[in-house]
Design an enzyme around this catalytic site. Structure first.
Site, PDB file in Angstrom:
ATOM      1  N   ARG A  51       0.844  -1.199   0.000  1.00 21.97           N
ATOM      2  CA  ARG A  51       0.000   0.000   0.000  1.00 21.97           C
ATOM      3  C   ARG A  51       0.882   1.253   0.000  1.00 21.97           C
ATOM      4  NH1 ARG A  51      -2.260   1.535   4.419  1.00 21.97           N
ATOM      5  NH2 ARG A  51      -2.780  -0.540   5.170  1.00 21.97           N
ATOM      6  N   TYR A  70     -12.080  21.615 -14.490  1.00 20.46           N
ATOM      7  CA  TYR A  70     -12.672  20.285 -14.601  1.00 20.46           C
ATOM      8  C   TYR A  70     -13.865  20.177 -13.634  1.00 20.46           C
ATOM      9  CZ  TYR A  70     -13.067  15.241 -14.500  1.00 20.46           C
ATOM     10  OH  TYR A  70     -13.547  13.963 -14.560  1.00 20.46           O
ATOM     11  N   LYS A  92      -5.477  10.419 -19.002  1.00 21.02           N
ATOM     12  CA  LYS A  92      -5.569  11.150 -20.264  1.00 21.02           C
ATOM     13  C   LYS A  92      -4.274  11.000 -21.068  1.00 21.02           C
ATOM     14  CE  LYS A  92      -9.486  12.165 -18.318  1.00 21.02           C
ATOM     15  NZ  LYS A  92      -9.701  13.353 -17.515  1.00 21.02           N
ATOM     16  N   ASP A 136      -3.253  21.863 -12.289  1.00 19.23           N
ATOM     17  CA  ASP A 136      -3.795  20.706 -12.999  1.00 19.23           C
ATOM     18  C   ASP A 136      -3.329  20.849 -14.443  1.00 19.23           C
ATOM     19  OD1 ASP A 136      -5.240  18.846 -14.459  1.00 19.23           O
ATOM     20  OD2 ASP A 136      -7.118  19.150 -13.358  1.00 19.23           O
TER      21      ASP A 136
HETATM   22  C1  LIG Z   1     -10.187  13.708 -16.255  1.00 24.00           C
HETATM   23  C2  LIG Z   1      -9.681  14.893 -15.529  1.00 24.00           C
HETATM   24  C3  LIG Z   1      -9.563  14.899 -14.130  1.00 24.00           C
HETATM   25  C4  LIG Z   1     -10.008  13.722 -13.275  1.00 24.00           C
HETATM   26  O1  LIG Z   1      -9.229  12.592 -13.539  1.00 24.00           O
HETATM   27  P1  LIG Z   1      -9.762  11.071 -13.388  1.00 24.00           P
HETATM   28  O2  LIG Z   1      -8.564  10.283 -13.798  1.00 24.00           O
HETATM   29  O3  LIG Z   1     -10.943  10.923 -14.278  1.00 24.00           O
HETATM   30  O4  LIG Z   1     -10.122  10.879 -11.965  1.00 24.00           O
HETATM   31  C5  LIG Z   1      -9.054  16.033 -13.519  1.00 24.00           C
HETATM   32  N1  LIG Z   1      -8.688  17.116 -14.244  1.00 24.00           N
HETATM   33  C6  LIG Z   1      -8.787  17.140 -15.582  1.00 24.00           C
HETATM   34  C7  LIG Z   1      -8.368  18.371 -16.324  1.00 24.00           C
HETATM   35  C8  LIG Z   1      -9.299  16.041 -16.269  1.00 24.00           C
HETATM   36  O5  LIG Z   1      -9.427  16.080 -17.604  1.00 24.00           O
END
Ligand SMILES: *Cc1c(COP(=O)(O)O)cnc(C)c1O
Length: 379
Positions: free
Chosen positions: A52, A104, A202, A177
């Site tokens: 973990r 987001y 992504k 982000d």
């Molecule tokens: C998809 C996304 C998230 C969240 O990520 P997950 O892997 O779906 O939990 C956060 N910020 C952005 C800009 C995203 O495109």
């Protein structure tokens, strides 16, 4: 050659030059062990105790990502949301946070509820205007400024360096982000950010087959250690198979992002003056409000994400999405296949997203094919 001295594209392609010490294998194994053997003298010289906290498969992906971002260390999480929420959950009740109005949406929704429950003071501001950010700072109380650039789904641009300077002058941290930009296009830590967050689901993984998240820190700090402890204690870790897939995906990160950027730029230019399109939102267009800042802080392209506002409103936008064949009608982004979605349908009535907006995630198909499919769908 020290693998850390080469260019980021080489770091990614060769996973920091990883070779198995024993077998000389060039691809890493998947370590599934949940536990590690203690030495006879009761020590753990392997540095690993229980999975973990430690796993050699995710340790490797973390090392590569930290190198790509130029950071001190990285942590992988079970999802982008697990990574992002760990940042906010490591703040204390009473702290003040600034986040963007355009960001987001799942995170914005969660943050609103969490801030209320946790006693965080939260202001959602126009993060594209440093004057607004400066005015919203509460000296002594503001602990974190959360940036997203280019920001979902309008692809607005925030000046990372200017915003981090404002945060730091007030004694606050700045986190970015950087999911949409990826480490290929933007290096938030070099621009002054303290933390970078990715939905590794992504571009980093890039094949629409892993949910994962990541944080990278500029330096070790008590705050980073709180985040690290939170991951261990809440258990939001990435499984070894997912970490292995992510590592494999990151090896082709640079050519994938480059192909997506080149095609997105072509698509944006093609539809910018189109009779059925009211507006193209893409920071690579010289007419875009964020273009000059994007030029300065992004290198090699403006990303693979753009949005089209379709003439004729919501009905026309939904009908256009209904007619695409090569583009796939699906949420998410950053995969090798191009995706389209009517974003307002996803975000619901409280969303600030215009009802005529189609969000496009450009993949690595032939750009001419993507343009032709969108042309027939708009007609
Ligand atoms: C998809 C996304 C998230 C969240 O990520 P997950 O892997 O779906 O939990 C956060 N910020 C952005 C800009 C995203 O495109």
């Amino acid at each position: 050659m020290d693998p850390r001295q080469v260019k980021p594209a080489s770091i990614a392609a060769q996973a920091l030059g990883w070779v198995d010490g024993e077998t000389r294998a060039i691809a890493p194994p998947i370590h599934t062990a949940t536990t590690f053997i203690r030495d006879p003298d009761n020590q753990f010289r392997s540095g690993r105790i229980y999975a973990r906290d430690h796993n050699p498969t995710f340790d490797q992906a973390q090392a590569v990502l930290a190198a790509l971002e130029g950071g001190h260390a990285a942590l992988l999480f079970a999802s982008g949301m697990a990574a992002a929420t760990a940042v906010f959950q490591s703040l204390r009740p009473g702290d003040h946070v600034l986040a963007p109005q355009v960001m987001y949406w799942s995170l914005r929704n969660w943050l609103r509820g969490f801030a209320a429950d946790w006693g965080l003071a939260l202001d959602l501001v126009d993060m594209t205007d440093p004057g607004v950010v400066r005015g919203a700072i509460r000296p002594g109380a503001t602990k974190l400024v959360w940036i997203e650039t280019p920001a979902n789904p309008l692809w607005t641009i925030t000046d990372i360096a200017a915003t981090c300077e404002i945060a730091h002058a007030a004694g606050a941290m700045a986190a970015v982000d950087s999911t949409t930009a990826s480490p290929v296009l933007t290096q938030p830590l070099a621009l002054g950010a303290d933390l970078v967050m990715h939905s590794a689901t992504k571009y980093l993984n890039g094949h629409s087959d892993v949910i994962a998240g990541a944080l990278v820190t500029r330096e070790d700090s008590p705050y980073w250690q709180r985040i690290r402890a939170l991951r261990v204690d809440l258990g939001g870790i990435l499984g070894p198979f997912e970490a292995w897939l992510l590592m494999r995906g990151m090896r082709t990160l640079f050519p994938r992002v480059k192909a997506a950027c080149d095609s997105a730029q072509r698509i944006a230019l093609h539809f910018a003056e189109h009779p059925h399109v009211a507006q193209v939102l893409y920071p690579g267009l010289p007419s875009s409000p964020g273009h000059a800042i994007a030029r300065a802080q992004m290198r090699g392209g403006f990303g693979g994400m753009l949005s089209l506002r379709v003439k004729g409103g919501e009905a026309a936008a939904v009908a256009t999405a209904a007619r695409v064949e090569l583009w796939k009608r699906a949420t998410s982004l950053g995969g090798v296949e191009s995706l389209m979605e009517h974003r307002a349908s996803v975000e619901g009535p409280a969303s600030p997203v215009p009802a005529d907006l189609l969000r496009l995630s450009v993949g690595i198909e032939d750009a001419g094919d993507l343009i032709a499919d969108l042309e027939q769908a708009l007609r």
